[in-house]
Scaffold this active site. Structure first.
Site, PDB file in Angstrom:
ATOM      1  N   GLY A  73       0.828  -1.196   0.000  1.00  0.00           N
ATOM      2  CA  GLY A  73       0.000   0.000   0.000  1.00  0.00           C
ATOM      3  C   GLY A  73       0.857   1.238   0.000  1.00  0.00           C
ATOM      4  O   GLY A  73       2.068   1.199  -0.237  1.00  0.00           O
TER       5      GLY A  73
ATOM      6  N   LYS B  62       2.215  -6.685   8.498  1.00  0.00           N
ATOM      7  CA  LYS B  62       2.200  -5.407   7.785  1.00  0.00           C
ATOM      8  C   LYS B  62       3.370  -4.578   8.289  1.00  0.00           C
ATOM      9  O   LYS B  62       3.440  -4.223   9.469  1.00  0.00           O
ATOM     10  CB  LYS B  62       0.880  -4.678   8.027  1.00  0.00           C
ATOM     11  CG  LYS B  62       0.801  -3.321   7.340  1.00  0.00           C
ATOM     12  CD  LYS B  62      -0.554  -2.654   7.542  1.00  0.00           C
ATOM     13  CE  LYS B  62      -1.613  -3.296   6.703  1.00  0.00           C
ATOM     14  NZ  LYS B  62      -2.888  -2.518   6.694  1.00  0.00           N
TER      15      LYS B  62
ATOM     16  N   ASP C 243     -13.061   4.292   6.525  1.00  0.00           N
ATOM     17  CA  ASP C 243     -12.611   3.947   5.175  1.00  0.00           C
ATOM     18  C   ASP C 243     -13.258   2.632   4.727  1.00  0.00           C
ATOM     19  O   ASP C 243     -12.595   1.727   4.236  1.00  0.00           O
ATOM     20  CB  ASP C 243     -11.087   3.831   5.138  1.00  0.00           C
ATOM     21  CG  ASP C 243     -10.547   3.803   3.700  1.00  0.00           C
ATOM     22  OD1 ASP C 243     -11.261   4.261   2.789  1.00  0.00           O
ATOM     23  OD2 ASP C 243      -9.425   3.313   3.501  1.00  0.00           O
TER      24      ASP C 243
END
Length: 747
Positions: free
Chosen positions: A22, A42, A136
């Site tokens: 990302g 992540k 989001d």
């Protein structure tokens, strides 16, 4: 630093492969060896690791999600700071995103859509109960596992409800952003409900309700345009489901559902009442795969865009005919109650067959008649053109901007274009631009987010290619097409090549120097590198530790980069230089003489052993070891082997006996009432010394028992042919009976 397969984090998590990337982080599939399970890790990108703001935002995700435990929310297991690495360990979902699933199916079946929406709303509801809003919600953040379970992921911008949240900048993906987020106004749980409504709309229609050429256009559509009822695109949608979707996407938060639990209840009621036609929440046939890289990344709307949005006047909706024509309606005049007038009969009330010209225009909230509004708009455009013309003339005369072939309208007159003209040579040889063209900006070396922003600001669409590069940092632009300064058509697609970073291993930052050689060797081999070890003396580096490394056939431009399978040579310390002494030759010497020779050389005996050797007399040295090339440090130890002489093979002698011993003969009457502990043994004499070998262990018997003395293969202990078998009172040691034996030699 990009993590390679085989790398261990915290001596626990083994990196298996990269599965996503990302704007701020990279996601890896890994194995937790402590709990023997697969996880997702992540990792914050290297360029953001030193920025406390980005690190704080990154940790916010873990803090927001770590306290959430729900079947429809991706679990967070751990958050770790390891040097420059900041990463979150999460639940690994094997499956695809809802966005990919919709893309593959076009649009989803009604029951299938409702089942997915229920799971998502339940996950969002669990977060809202903890006073956490996602901010989001979009199909890209909804993961569908192989068994059909749907989980909400990526609480990267989620925050607990607070004054900071209520006044925060607009966040979220622009296609799913709520109107209040788009204008930077108050944001609460109902913003998630709006985004959920847009997601449901996309599931049942295969379309997004609002599209545009840029971020601002889409955000304005959320603020101003009426949502086309989803039944226009999919007539099979039940009235009740359409009502839920339309209430979720109301412009004003107060007109939406009060909380997401009401949405869940409404969806469940439809699912219960609907018969046939689709799959339930747990009957999804999921085509598993990674899909393409997700679009619509979360981003913050810039102050410039926010001002642009807030400064625009309301616009009228333009709804496709599609066989049903809508009444003219504005965001200001549309009333929530109008939804109750829908009838599910293939036609909705308010959708008329009469010409649009027959409709009476409605007034907006400001009380301005649309006809007057149009007159004012035209007048405003005329005034604006006059003002722009005057300003251009004034500034062009002051700065000498007018050039041959350049007109007033449709030309690049912005400050950004002028600055670009100074930096980029004009490849069009003075060619002027018409109002359908722009010049290609220079984006070489820029981060992909900045390049995309510049290209979109110049009314260009972006296509991406990706390449490995040893010179350009990961995420920056390597090449662009067209070249900087070339004239291109507005809204045309241009291509940029984005760096994936190097596919080689950078050993410069590994800290190999000073490591134990075994540790350094294993570390490099985990990166699939070949390792060669060379020992050398060193005055300061401890023996057994790495002094330095060299790369075999290095690239002069990148001397620290090694391709996978490349050779790294480790130079390992043997310690400081020591003057060696010669090792004396003690082989063939008697042991006493050998020890004396070692003492004279300042050495000592080391490990000694013995063995039979027919060629070396007993007591003499057969072989020696110690030192290198005949030299050794003073005080060193020398190992040697002593000869036992030739091995003497003994003749094997064997005897046998088969009889019984009657104890009653010894005891007489009443023997059955007496008991004895007896044993049987072999007795031989060697060099005047008695030798014994037990044949039967001691046991207690009564006097009337016949004791068997039966042995078929008794081997001589001393290699002689004489001996005897004795029955012994184990208590007193007295020999009760002795049977002579004669031994016979055996081959």
């Amino acid at each position: 630093m990009m993590l390679r397969p085989g790398v261990f984090l915290q001596d626990r998590y083994e990196i298996l492969e990269q599965i996503g990337s990302g704007g701020m982080s990279v996601v890896y599939k890994a194995k937790c060896h402590k709990l023997n399970r697969l996880v997702a890790i992540k990792v914050l990108k290297e360029e953001f690791s030193s920025d406390s703001t980005f690190v704080g935002k990154f940790k916010m995700e873990a803090q927001a999600a770590a306290g959430l435990s729900h079947p429809n929310i991706v679990s967070v297991y751990d958050v770790i700071d390891e040097g420059k690495l900041h990463y979150i360990v999460m639940e690994l979902i094997e499956g695809i995103t809802l966005k990919t699933y919709i893309g593959r199916k076009g649009r989803l079946e009604i029951k299938e859509s409702i089942g997915i929406a229920i799971q998502v709303s339940q996950g969002i509801g669990a977060a809202h109960e903890q006073h956490i809003i996602h901010r989001d919600i979009k199909p890209q953040n909804m993961l569908i596992s192989k068994d059909g379970k749907v989980k909400v992921a990526d609480f990267g911008i989620a925050r607990a409800v607070s004054a900071q949240t209520m006044s925060s900048s607009a966040m979220g993906s622009v296609h799913y952003i709520s109107p209040e987020q788009a204008r930077g106004a108050l944001s609460d749980e109902r913003s998630d409900i709006y985004s959920l409504g847009i997601t449901m709309y996309e599931m049942v229609t295969g379309k997004l309700p609002f599209e545009g050429d840029n971020t601002v256009a889409i955000a304005l559509a959320h603020l101003e345009n009426v949502v086309v009822p989803p039944s226009v695109y999919n007539p099979e949608i039940p009235v009740a489901l359409e009502r839920i979707i339309l209430q979720c996407v109301e412009k004003k938060p107060e007109n939406r559902y009060r909380n997401v639990n009401e949405v869940t209840a409404g969806l469940m009621n439809i699912l219960i009442q609907t018969d046939g036609g689709g799959k339930g929440a747990r009957e999804l046939e999921i085509p598993i795969g990674t899909g393409k890289k997700m679009n619509d990344h979360t981003r913050e709307i810039s102050p410039k865009e926010l001002a642009q949005i807030n400064g625009r006047i309301p616009r009228r909706v333009d709804i496709p005919d599609n066989g049903r024509r809508p009444a003219i309606e504005t965001a200001a005049t549309r009333k929530p109650a109008a939804r109750e007038d829908y009838e599910y009969s293939g036609r909705r009330k308010g959708w008329m067959d009469e010409d649009l010209e027959d409709e009476e225009p409605e007034e907006d909230l400001g009380g301005v008649h649309p006809q007057i509004e149009r007159i004012l708009a035209v007048a405003g455009v005329v005034v604006a053109i006059i003002i722009v013309a005057v300003l251009v003339v004034v500034f062009s005369r002051l700065g000498g901007l007018f050039q041959a072939g350049t007109g007033l309208l449709g030309k690049e007159t912005s400050a950004q274009t002028q600055a670009f003209a100074e930096d980029v040579p004009d490849t069009t040889s003075g060619e002027s631009l018409d109002d359908t063209q722009v010049r290609m900006p220079r984006v070489l070396g820029l981060p992909v987010e900045e390049a995309e922003k510049q290209l979109k600001e110049n009314y260009l669409k972006v296509q991406y290619d990706y390449e490995n590069s040893d010179d350009v940092k990961e995420g920056d632009i390597i090449r662009q097409n067209p070249e900087p300064g070339e004239a291109v058509s507005r809204w045309s697609a241009v291509t940029v090549v984005v760096s994936n970073g190097t596919d080689k291993i950078d050993v410069s930052g590994m800290g190999i120097e000073g490591l134990e050689v075994a540790t350094a060797k294993k570390y490099l081999e985990n990166w699939k590198l070949l390792v060669d070890v060379v020992e050398e003396e060193h005055d300061t580096v401890e023996a057994g530790k790495v002094i330095r490394y060299e790369i075999n056939n290095p690239d002069p431009a990148h001397p620290n980069l090694v391709p996978e399978g490349g050779l790294v040579r480790l130079f390992v310390s043997k310690g400081p230089h020591v003057e060696l002494v010669p090792v004396p030759a003690i082989t063939g010497k008697e042991e006493a003489e050998a020890i004396a020779m070692l003492g004279e050389a300042g050495l000592i005996p080391g490990n000694t052993s013995t063995q039979h050797d027919a060629s070396v007399p007993k007591g003499y040295i057969i072989s020696q070891s110690g030192g290198t090339d005949g030299m050794i440090e003073p005080g060193g130890a020398i190992d040697y082997v002593i000869s036992l002489g030739p091995e003497v093979r003994k003749q094997r002698y064997v005897a046998s006996i088969d009889t019984v011993y009657d104890l009653s003969n010894l005891i007489g009457p009443g023997a059955n009432s007496a008991s004895f502990t007896v044993m049987v043994r072999l007795h031989q004499v060697t060099n005047g010394q008695d030798e014994y070998k037990t044949l039967t262990e001691p046991r207690t018997i009564t006097g009337d028992i016949l004791l068997p003395i039966s042995y078929t293969s008794i081997e001589s202990m001393n290699g002689t042919d004489e001996g005897e078998v004795e029955v012994v009172d184990a208590t007193s040691g007295a020999v009760l009976k002795a049977y002579p034996l004669t031994f016979f030699p055996m081959d």
